[in-house]
Design an enzyme around this catalytic site. Structure first.
Site: not given
Ligand SMILES: *Cc1c(COP(=O)(O)O)cnc(C)c1O
Length: 348
Positions: A35, A244
């Site tokens: 999956k 940041y």
């Protein structure tokens, strides 16, 4: 070219499947759960490699994934769909010869009405309370199924990565109470269940994560190398900050390299100031925040900065990266980005 490279070793994936297959006796078939694009590693080459290694049964989560897998595998291999028969899936299931694992009385009614001649399995809830037919509903399902027999009765373990967890034995007892003596082909084990021992193996096991050598099958072979190109280096004086939010400040003179990958590529922002990349045998700590496309690392100790630094490779496994990010290998794998130049090495 400032593009990171993800190399997927198909021979290692096939070897992991063989190693998982050897954990159970000859009476247990080992399937492969593919999956979510084979856990982010590329379902087309991975399915081909596994089919070549001898895998005859596959599982996916969605009918759409099953239809794509059928195009790769051609007719023959069994493809089971964990989400069962959802509204609107009938044509897909029929045309791609997929076997839905029916997980509710409603799905059983829907499947029998829409595709009375198509095989199906049942997914039973043995205690996880996520997906599956509850014991009372299962007991009452006879009239809906009529003389149709599920080709597989499966259930899923909630705590199989903890061998001593009492939930394992409890779910085993419930699963047996729901299926003993009915002549059904049965499956309970994913990777974790395979490791719990023979009473969990039944007729078919369906490992996913273990194919990629990640916990709970960390003794499997590593399958991935993720190399990130260095696009800039600079020297920082004490007191300068990186990235940041100024979340890292140089205490001493520091050389910083900036590499071209970030959280948009699945290198989770939780790795900020915690994870590391590797230059061969030398670790390079991540400095400051991981941003969308870029990561900054400490290369002060490197005599020479290489063109590439590894996020995954011989010195850092999927589980190592997961631990640094406070998550699990499954999430690291399925987050692997689409921007990487992907190379599938080995067979297929
Ligand atoms: C994902 C999944 C698997 C595979 O589990 P792993 O832990 O990756 O081996 C098996 N069965 C079901 C129902 C699943 O959802």
């Amino acid at each position: 070219m400032a593009r990171a490279t993800l190399t997927i070793d198909l021979d290692a994936i096939a070897a992991n499947w063989c190693a998982l297959d050897r954990l159970s006796g000859p009476g247990t078939e080992t399937a492969a759960t593919l999956k979510a694009d084979a856990y982010g590693t590329g379902v087309v080459p991975v399915a081909r490699a596994l089919a070549a290694a001898g895998v005859r049964s596959f599982f996916v989560a969605l009918a759409e994934e099953g239809a794509a897998l059928r195009r790769v595998l051609g007719p023959g291999p069994f493809i089971g769909v964990f989400s069962g028969h959802m509204e609107g899936d009938a044509a897909l299931l029929r045309d791609a010869a997929l076997v839905p694992m029916l997980n509710s009385p409603d799905q059983a009614v829907r499947h029998r009405a829409a595709l009375p001649d198509c095989p199906f399995g049942v997914q039973l809830d043995s205690g996880m309370n996520r997906l599956g037919i509850e014991p009372a509903d299962w007991a009452a399902l006879g009239p809906v199924l009529g003389d149709a027999t599920p080709v597989l009765a499966m259930s899923h373990l909630a705590c199989s990565d903890e061998a001593d967890h009492p939930m394992n034995a409890a779910q085993l007892a419930t699963f047996r109470a729901m299926t003993d003596g009915r002549g059904l082909r049965r499956s309970l084990a994913a990777t974790g269940g395979l490791l719990l021992g023979p009473e969990y193996h039944f007729d078919l096991a369906r490992p996913g994560i273990g194919l990629h050598g990640a916990a709970p099958f960390a003794r499997g072979r590593q399958t991935l190398r993720l190399s990130l190109p260095v696009i800039q280096t600079r020297s920082l004086a004490p007191g300068e900050t990186v990235g940041y939010g100024n979340s890292w400040t140089a205490a001493a003179a520091t050389r910083v390299a900036t590499v071209a990958a970030g959280y948009a590529d699945g290198l989770l922002r939780a790795l900020s100031n915690r994870g590391r990349l590797w230059a061969g045998e030398t670790p390079c700590d991540i400095l400051g925040r991981v941003s969308m496309d870029l990561i900054t690392v400490d290369v002060t100790d490197l005599p020479e900065v290489p063109d590439m630094l590894d996020a995954l490779g011989p010195r850092q496994t999927v589980d190592d990266l997961a631990a640094a990010a406070g998550t699990i290998g499954y999430e690291i794998l399925t987050a692997l980005g689409t921007r990487y130049a992907r190379h599938h090495e080995g067979r297929a």
